[in-house]
Design an enzyme around this catalytic site. Sequence first.
Site, PDB file in Angstrom:
ATOM      1  N   LYS A   6       3.573   1.703  15.932  1.00  0.00           N
ATOM      2  CA  LYS A   6       4.322   0.094  16.709  1.00  0.00           C
ATOM      3  C   LYS A   6       4.693   0.831  18.491  1.00  0.00           C
ATOM      4  O   LYS A   6       3.568  -0.287  18.672  1.00  0.00           O
ATOM      5  CB  LYS A   6       4.372  -0.410  16.066  1.00  0.00           C
ATOM      6  CG  LYS A   6       3.841  -1.818  14.916  1.00  0.00           C
ATOM      7  CD  LYS A   6       4.766  -3.173  14.361  1.00  0.00           C
ATOM      8  CE  LYS A   6       3.332  -3.461  13.392  1.00  0.00           C
ATOM      9  NZ  LYS A   6       4.633  -4.234  13.139  1.00  0.00           N
ATOM     10  N   LYS A  39      -5.034   2.760   5.473  1.00  0.00           N
ATOM     11  CA  LYS A  39      -5.099   1.994   4.851  1.00  0.00           C
ATOM     12  C   LYS A  39      -5.648   0.792   5.444  1.00  0.00           C
ATOM     13  O   LYS A  39      -5.643   1.089   6.383  1.00  0.00           O
ATOM     14  CB  LYS A  39      -3.669   1.253   4.363  1.00  0.00           C
ATOM     15  CG  LYS A  39      -3.202   0.903   4.211  1.00  0.00           C
ATOM     16  CD  LYS A  39      -1.434   0.482   3.977  1.00  0.00           C
ATOM     17  CE  LYS A  39      -1.338  -0.715   4.936  1.00  0.00           C
ATOM     18  NZ  LYS A  39      -0.087  -1.328   4.260  1.00  0.00           N
ATOM     19  N   LYS A  76      -6.513  -5.079   9.226  1.00  0.00           N
ATOM     20  CA  LYS A  76      -7.678  -5.541  10.293  1.00  0.00           C
ATOM     21  C   LYS A  76      -7.392  -5.626  11.813  1.00  0.00           C
ATOM     22  O   LYS A  76      -8.640  -5.289  12.531  1.00  0.00           O
ATOM     23  CB  LYS A  76      -6.740  -6.975  10.596  1.00  0.00           C
ATOM     24  CG  LYS A  76      -5.248  -6.523  11.451  1.00  0.00           C
ATOM     25  CD  LYS A  76      -4.060  -8.222  11.423  1.00  0.00           C
ATOM     26  CE  LYS A  76      -3.457  -7.677  12.085  1.00  0.00           C
ATOM     27  NZ  LYS A  76      -2.150  -7.103  12.301  1.00  0.00           N
TER      28      LYS A  76
END
Length: 336
Positions: free
Chosen positions: A118, A200, A203
């Site tokens: 992140k 995976k 969104k």
Amino acid sequence: MEEAVVAKKRMLSGIQPSGDLHLGNYLGAIKNWGARSDTYECFYFMADLHTITVRQTPADLRRRTLEQLAQYIACGLDPEKNTLFVQSHVHQHAELGWVLNCYTMFGELSRMTQFKDKSAKHQENINGGLFTYPALMAADILLYQPDLVPVGHDQKQHCELTRDVAQRFNGIYGDVFKVPEPFIPETGARVMSLNAPETKMSKSIPEGCVFLMERPEDIQRKFKRAITDSDTENCVRFDPENKPGVANLMSIYAAVTGKSFAEIEAEFAGQGYGKFKPVVGDAVIETLRPIREESQRLLKDKAYLESVYRAGAEKASYVAEKTLRKVYKKVGFLAR
Ligand code: TRP
């Protein structure tokens, strides 16, 4: 005849309302949650405190938090049998989060792969919350003294850190926390992106992601465009190594129909991917239809949803407060 009262085992999990819920959330997690409420005392929450480690649009966050609650219920989580709540409504999370920050090491937090990912993705906002995220997650878990924490593969490292922190704290102060077991369900645990089957479903790649509230025609378009493989075999066969796209579609189809891989291979024997993909799309559409419709119905009844999250917060807070009080006493805070 009197029934023996046996304390149910306790379970807890949460999802961040940072994006709309999708098929991966449903098949990998929420679908299995509902069935557990007979054997477990279950706590499920919207992890809104965690979402602001990445910048959010306030109105969107509020909307998604309420939608997520409606979708939990529409997916079969009965609010009478499960405690459903919003993380920020239960102030004990932030409070224990602070305490656990002081028992989680810089080195440990530095090794978290989610932090590394992140912070690479949000270079303009590598904030302290993003770094100490796992300490808050440990607080989420340890407050409830759960036996089991069902999570996806990507949260395994955070669950292991939670165990380490719990053991460290218990080592200093005695048995305060139950050391929880992460539980990674076998079936349907990993739904991959439809157009990038090595990652995976998420969104962040919307074209490969099927959202629970999406219109059937959009879902079908995504399945028709799903990546199969570059081989020329054009045959529906379960081979995750060499045919990850087909394996992913087969896993999805198996999860929504209950069919085995052998049955699916037989069903599509002699037919190519062109036949297979829309059938998977239709099966997914029919699985999601009642969920979407029920969510839409619930979202029109704001008073009901409010009553659910208020009751949930009250129940959660009651349990959480017991643990927090014990922790405050152990570390030496003066009683109120
Ligand atoms: N970190 C989890 C995720 O991104 C969400 C989460 C926050 C969670 N607190 C939790 C999951 C506690 C399980 C238990 O998926």
